[in-house]
Design a protein around this motif. Sequence first.
Motif, mmCIF file in Angstrom:
data_model
loop_
_atom_site.group_PDB
_atom_site.id
_atom_site.type_symbol
_atom_site.label_atom_id
_atom_site.label_comp_id
_atom_site.label_asym_id
_atom_site.label_seq_id
_atom_site.Cartn_x
_atom_site.Cartn_y
_atom_site.Cartn_z
ATOM 1 N N THR A 1 -57.256 76.898 -29.249
ATOM 2 C CA THR A 1 -56.113 76.199 -29.832
ATOM 3 C C THR A 1 -55.287 75.533 -28.736
ATOM 4 N N VAL A 2 -55.005 76.274 -27.680
ATOM 5 C CA VAL A 2 -54.211 75.734 -26.571
ATOM 6 C C VAL A 2 -54.935 74.561 -25.932
ATOM 7 N N GLU A 3 -56.235 74.687 -25.719
ATOM 8 C CA GLU A 3 -57.001 73.603 -25.104
ATOM 9 C C GLU A 3 -56.962 72.339 -25.961
ATOM 10 N N VAL A 4 -57.097 72.487 -27.266
ATOM 11 C CA VAL A 4 -57.060 71.318 -28.151
ATOM 12 C C VAL A 4 -55.661 70.693 -28.140
ATOM 13 N N TYR A 5 -54.621 71.515 -28.162
ATOM 14 C CA TYR A 5 -53.261 70.969 -28.079
ATOM 15 C C TYR A 5 -53.083 70.177 -26.787
ATOM 16 N N ARG A 6 -53.629 70.688 -25.694
ATOM 17 C CA ARG A 6 -53.504 69.964 -24.420
ATOM 18 C C ARG A 6 -54.195 68.612 -24.493
ATOM 19 N N ALA B 1 -56.112 68.677 -36.554
ATOM 20 C CA ALA B 1 -56.785 69.475 -37.601
ATOM 21 C C ALA B 1 -57.650 70.558 -36.960
ATOM 22 N N LEU B 2 -58.323 70.207 -35.875
ATOM 23 C CA LEU B 2 -59.149 71.190 -35.164
ATOM 24 C C LEU B 2 -58.268 72.313 -34.592
ATOM 25 N N ALA B 3 -57.114 71.945 -34.051
ATOM 26 C CA ALA B 3 -56.191 72.959 -33.510
ATOM 27 C C ALA B 3 -55.742 73.913 -34.611
ATOM 28 N N ARG B 4 -55.419 73.366 -35.785
ATOM 29 C CA ARG B 4 -55.001 74.231 -36.898
ATOM 30 C C ARG B 4 -56.135 75.173 -37.308
ATOM 31 N N THR B 5 -57.368 74.674 -37.266
ATOM 32 C CA THR B 5 -58.517 75.522 -37.606
ATOM 33 C C THR B 5 -58.653 76.659 -36.601
ATOM 34 N N PHE B 6 -58.595 76.329 -35.318
ATOM 35 C CA PHE B 6 -58.687 77.373 -34.295
ATOM 36 C C PHE B 6 -57.542 78.374 -34.430
ATOM 37 N N GLU B 7 -56.352 77.858 -34.765
ATOM 38 C CA GLU B 7 -55.193 78.741 -34.934
ATOM 39 C C GLU B 7 -55.426 79.696 -36.107
ATOM 40 N N THR B 8 -55.980 79.179 -37.195
ATOM 41 C CA THR B 8 -56.295 80.017 -38.359
ATOM 42 C C THR B 8 -57.314 81.094 -37.990
ATOM 43 N N LEU B 9 -58.245 80.715 -37.132
ATOM 44 C CA LEU B 9 -59.282 81.663 -36.687
ATOM 45 C C LEU B 9 -58.766 82.613 -35.607
ATOM 46 N N ARG B 10 -57.506 82.406 -35.201
ATOM 47 C CA ARG B 10 -56.849 83.243 -34.188
ATOM 48 C C ARG B 10 -57.524 83.118 -32.823
ATOM 49 N N ALA C 1 -44.924 79.408 -22.490
ATOM 50 C CA ALA C 1 -43.937 78.740 -23.345
ATOM 51 C C ALA C 1 -42.831 78.137 -22.481
ATOM 52 N N ALA C 2 -42.372 78.880 -21.494
ATOM 53 C CA ALA C 2 -41.314 78.390 -20.607
ATOM 54 C C ALA C 2 -41.759 77.115 -19.892
ATOM 55 N N ASP C 3 -43.013 77.062 -19.446
ATOM 56 C CA ASP C 3 -43.509 75.858 -18.776
ATOM 57 C C ASP C 3 -43.419 74.640 -19.692
ATOM 58 N N VAL C 4 -43.799 74.817 -20.955
ATOM 59 C CA VAL C 4 -43.752 73.704 -21.900
ATOM 60 C C VAL C 4 -42.298 73.317 -22.176
ATOM 61 N N GLU D 1 -42.765 60.295 -29.168
ATOM 62 C CA GLU D 1 -42.394 61.164 -30.288
ATOM 63 C C GLU D 1 -43.555 62.088 -30.682
ATOM 64 N N GLU D 2 -44.759 61.537 -30.749
ATOM 65 C CA GLU D 2 -45.946 62.331 -31.095
ATOM 66 C C GLU D 2 -46.198 63.395 -30.026
ATOM 67 N N GLN D 3 -46.078 63.006 -28.772
ATOM 68 C CA GLN D 3 -46.308 63.943 -27.680
ATOM 69 C C GLN D 3 -45.288 65.083 -27.719
ATOM 70 N N THR D 4 -44.041 64.756 -27.981
ATOM 71 C CA THR D 4 -42.997 65.775 -28.067
ATOM 72 C C THR D 4 -43.291 66.763 -29.193
ATOM 73 N N LEU D 5 -43.692 66.249 -30.353
ATOM 74 C CA LEU D 5 -44.029 67.131 -31.478
ATOM 75 C C LEU D 5 -45.171 68.077 -31.122
ATOM 76 N N GLN D 6 -46.172 67.561 -30.437
ATOM 77 C CA GLN D 6 -47.317 68.396 -30.060
ATOM 78 C C GLN D 6 -46.902 69.431 -29.005
ATOM 79 N N GLN D 7 -46.043 69.037 -28.074
ATOM 80 C CA GLN D 7 -45.557 69.985 -27.069
ATOM 81 C C GLN D 7 -44.713 71.079 -27.717
ATOM 82 N N GLU D 8 -43.899 70.713 -28.692
ATOM 83 C CA GLU D 8 -43.111 71.716 -29.408
ATOM 84 C C GLU D 8 -44.029 72.697 -30.139
ATOM 85 N N ALA D 9 -45.080 72.180 -30.744
ATOM 86 C CA ALA D 9 -46.031 73.043 -31.447
ATOM 87 C C ALA D 9 -46.741 73.970 -30.463
ATOM 88 N N LEU D 10 -47.103 73.446 -29.297
ATOM 89 C CA LEU D 10 -47.762 74.273 -28.280
ATOM 90 C C LEU D 10 -46.818 75.368 -27.783
#
Length: 167
Positions: A48-53, A34-43, A86-89, A64-73
């Motif tokens: 956002t990247v730090e929270v995703y990490r 939720a915090l990542a989505r907030t930071f993303e909304t705030l641009r 993006a290529a690294d992820v 499965e959860e980790q894969t979803l988060q990596q895909e989002a990152l």
Amino acid sequence: GESPDEEFGNNDTSDPADSLISGAPTADIASLAALARTFETLRDIDSTVEVYRQVIELSVGRSEEQTLQQEALAALHLEWFQFADAADVYLTLLSKARSSGDPATEIAYLEQLVYSYEQADALLEAARAQTDLVALYQGQGEAEKLPGLLVAIAQNYRTLNLTDSAI
């Protein structure tokens, strides 16, 4: 006099970030997502990247959860034109797909990896990933994708002035 914290009934002097970690991974992941989505909304891309990490780190052991988060990152990096990141992820995701023996997912990650490399002007890496795609397309019976892919590989090698490889 009372301090402002005492005046408003806020006696918690700990760092606000500490309050996000409850000890329950599912709750922490949900809070951080939720915090990542907030930071993303705030641009605020860096936050956002730090929270995703942090979410990805908390998701260790929850594949499965980790894969979803990596895909989002990875998608976030693409959205912000951070193609090398993006290529690294996508490399990490590709490694997981290969170890799980999932050719369809491997193809999807390779296609995103090729796109990321080409946008980052890492054409040699793009050509190598495209070569991996050739074998996967053949193995999956997707021969109709081969002509365009082979032309793209040749163009990347030509741009790199690797004429022999292009031919």
